[in-house]
Design a protein around this motif. Structure first.
Motif, short mmCIF file in Angstrom:
data_model
loop_
_atom_site.label_atom_id
_atom_site.label_comp_id
_atom_site.label_asym_id
_atom_site.label_seq_id
_atom_site.Cartn_x
_atom_site.Cartn_y
_atom_site.Cartn_z
N UNK A 140 0.80 -1.22 0.00
CA UNK A 140 0.00 0.00 0.00
C UNK A 140 0.84 1.27 0.00
N UNK A 141 2.16 1.14 0.14
CA UNK A 141 3.03 2.31 0.22
C UNK A 141 3.11 2.97 -1.15
N UNK A 142 2.32 4.01 -1.32
CA UNK A 142 2.28 4.82 -2.54
C UNK A 142 1.25 5.92 -2.31
N UNK A 143 1.35 6.96 -3.10
CA UNK A 143 0.32 7.98 -3.05
C UNK A 143 -1.01 7.33 -3.43
N UNK A 144 -2.07 7.58 -2.70
CA UNK A 144 -3.35 6.95 -3.03
C UNK A 144 -3.78 7.19 -4.48
N UNK A 145 -3.57 8.38 -4.99
CA UNK A 145 -3.96 8.66 -6.37
C UNK A 145 -3.17 7.82 -7.36
N UNK A 146 -1.92 7.57 -7.07
CA UNK A 146 -1.06 6.76 -7.94
C UNK A 146 -1.47 5.29 -7.87
#
Length: 94
Positions: free
Chosen positions: A77-83
């Motif tokens: 889940x480590x990422x910008x939510x939009x990405x």
């Protein structure tokens, strides 16, 4: 795309009920409530009496879907939510 156990990491997490099953910080284990915000590195979980900021990295989360409970490694889940939720481009979560 429907929300299923297989597609959960690609979806918006805000509004889902979750629990921290394992974490590098033992004090975070057992935190449960509703995801109210998300950043690249953190989930904000609102419980009955307080709000916690839980790092995604090094934790495993249990998300309650309508028919079942899904375990997700926070590293996924480590990422910008939009990405993470985008449908085009070179997304790693496609």
């Amino acid at each position: 795309m429907p929300l299923t156990p297989e597609t959960l990491p690609r979806h918006e997490l805000v509004g889902l009920d979750c629990e921290v099953v394992t974490a590098s910080n033992p004090d975070a284990v057992g935190i449960s409530g509703t995801v109210v915000a998300e950043t690249t590195q953190m989930l904000t979980v609102e419980g009955a009496d307080r709000v916690w900021h839980v790092p995604k990295d090094g934790a495993t989360f249990s998300f309650a879907l309508s028919t079942e409970t899904v375990l997700v490694d926070g590293d996924r889940l480590v990422a910008r939510p939009a990405r993470r939720t985008e449908n085009t481009g070179d997304s790693l979560w496609r």
